[in-house]
Scaffold this motif. Structure first.
Motif, short mmCIF file in Angstrom:
data_model
loop_
_atom_site.label_atom_id
_atom_site.label_comp_id
_atom_site.label_asym_id
_atom_site.label_seq_id
_atom_site.Cartn_x
_atom_site.Cartn_y
_atom_site.Cartn_z
N ASN A 1 0.83 -1.19 0.00
CA ASN A 1 0.00 0.00 0.00
C ASN A 1 0.87 1.25 0.00
OD1 ASN A 1 -2.42 -1.44 0.11
ND2 ASN A 1 -2.36 -1.55 2.35
N GLU B 1 -1.83 8.50 -0.39
CA GLU B 1 -2.70 8.22 -1.53
C GLU B 1 -3.79 9.28 -1.60
OE1 GLU B 1 -5.12 4.48 -3.48
OE2 GLU B 1 -4.88 4.57 -1.31
N THR C 1 -0.02 8.94 -5.81
CA THR C 1 0.46 8.15 -4.69
C THR C 1 1.94 8.43 -4.47
OG1 THR C 1 1.05 6.25 -6.07
CG2 THR C 1 -1.17 6.28 -5.14
N ARG D 1 -3.70 18.28 4.60
CA ARG D 1 -4.90 18.61 5.36
C ARG D 1 -4.81 20.00 5.99
NH1 ARG D 1 -9.16 16.43 8.27
NH2 ARG D 1 -9.06 18.42 9.37
N SER E 1 -10.46 11.92 -1.70
CA SER E 1 -9.94 11.23 -0.53
C SER E 1 -8.43 11.44 -0.43
CB SER E 1 -10.25 9.73 -0.64
OG SER E 1 -9.55 8.98 0.33
N ARG F 1 -5.42 9.64 1.96
CA ARG F 1 -5.07 8.65 2.98
C ARG F 1 -3.57 8.69 3.23
NH1 ARG F 1 -9.16 4.97 3.79
NH2 ARG F 1 -7.73 3.40 4.63
N GLY G 1 -2.70 4.47 5.35
CA GLY G 1 -3.96 3.76 5.43
C GLY G 1 -5.06 4.47 6.19
N VAL G 2 -4.77 5.64 6.75
CA VAL G 2 -5.76 6.40 7.53
C VAL G 2 -6.35 7.50 6.66
CG1 VAL G 2 -6.15 7.84 9.57
CG2 VAL G 2 -4.53 5.93 9.68
N GLU G 3 -7.66 7.56 6.59
CA GLU G 3 -8.34 8.60 5.83
C GLU G 3 -8.24 9.93 6.58
OE1 GLU G 3 -9.88 10.80 3.31
OE2 GLU G 3 -9.99 8.67 2.76
N LEU G 4 -7.62 10.93 5.92
CA LEU G 4 -7.40 12.23 6.56
C LEU G 4 -8.54 13.22 6.33
CD1 LEU G 4 -3.64 12.98 5.70
CD2 LEU G 4 -4.58 11.72 7.66
N THR G 5 -9.31 13.01 5.28
CA THR G 5 -10.20 14.06 4.81
C THR G 5 -11.18 14.53 5.88
OG1 THR G 5 -10.04 13.05 2.62
CG2 THR G 5 -11.74 14.73 2.92
N LEU H 1 -10.96 13.50 9.19
CA LEU H 1 -10.42 13.10 10.49
C LEU H 1 -10.54 14.24 11.50
CD1 LEU H 1 -8.97 10.46 11.47
CD2 LEU H 1 -6.82 11.70 11.17
#
Length: 224
Positions: free
Chosen positions: A2, A6, A26, A52, A60, A62, A65-69, A71
């Motif tokens: 991954n 991304e 990416t 962010r 999106s 990430r 692996g964590v979605e920032l949008t 958060l």
């Protein structure tokens, strides 16, 4: 594997105009990716969106692996030490009234990583890492050259041992003779630390010199 960073189908609007239009990119762990294009094409807005520092209108982002949008800010603060910005003008990025060593130490203090024993040693290590001497730590930004100030900005960005730097035109405010030094330093840091880069610039030759992959942007979109 991954990707570390991304972005998918990012849209950022200023008024009715799409400054970033369904952009996807990416960056892998330890990879240097360049994003190039003319002024006004949306490069810096893309940098702010993936950091962010602004919320995209759609899409999106990430990190690891964590979605920032969407958060929450508290959770975002826990992640921020792992991805750090470096901006175009080092004099604007640094406080004119604080010594260099205090500004390098600031991220460690902000993120609760400072202690009186190891903290000063970490600052000395960072100065050496970016090619500065301990005496530079005692100076104010106006007592340094532009190239030295950008090295300070890099040292500060590296203080929390990030996995990714997002560099927005980090050499465009420098004389040509200083640009090569900063670009060579970036390559050394990638080799030494394994840190990944998203390097944003209008200078195609510089980006090709440093990066593993180069993406070209125009009118808010990536070119095929």
């Amino acid at each position: 594997m991954n990707p570390l960073l991304e972005a998918r189908d990012l849209v950022v609007r200023y008024g009715t105009r799409k400054v970033v239009d369904r952009l996807s990119l990416t960056v892998g762990a330890g990879e240097a990716v360049g994003l190039v294009g003319p002024s006004g094409c949306g490069k810096s807005t893309t940098a702010r969106a993936v950091l962010r520092l602004l919320r995209p209108h759609a899409g999106s982002v990430r990190f690891a692996g964590v979605e920032l949008t969407g958060l929450p800010e508290r959770e975002l603060r826990r992640l921020r030490p792992r991805f750090q910005p470096v901006f175009q003008d080092p004099y604007e990025a640094l406080s004119p009234r604080r010594r260099v060593r205090d500004q390098i130490a600031e991220p460690l203090r902000v993120h609760g990583r400072w202690d009186g024993t190891d903290g000063p040693a970490r600052v000395e290590e960072l100065l050496e890492l970016v090619g500065l001497a301990p005496v530079h730590g005692e100076r104010l930004p106006h007592e340094l050259s532009g190239g030295q100030c950008q090295r300070v900005a890099l040292a500060r960005a590296l203080a929390t041992r990030p996995e990714l730097l997002v560099l927005d035109e980090p050499t465009s405010a420098l004389d040509p003779s200083l640009r090569a030094g900063i670009l060579n330093l970036l390559m050394d840091l990638q080799d030494t630390l394994g840190v990944g880069f998203l390097l944003i610039s209008h200078d195609h030759a510089a980006v090709r010199h440093v990066c593993d992959r180069v993406l070209t942007m125009r009118d808010g979109k990536l070119l095929p």
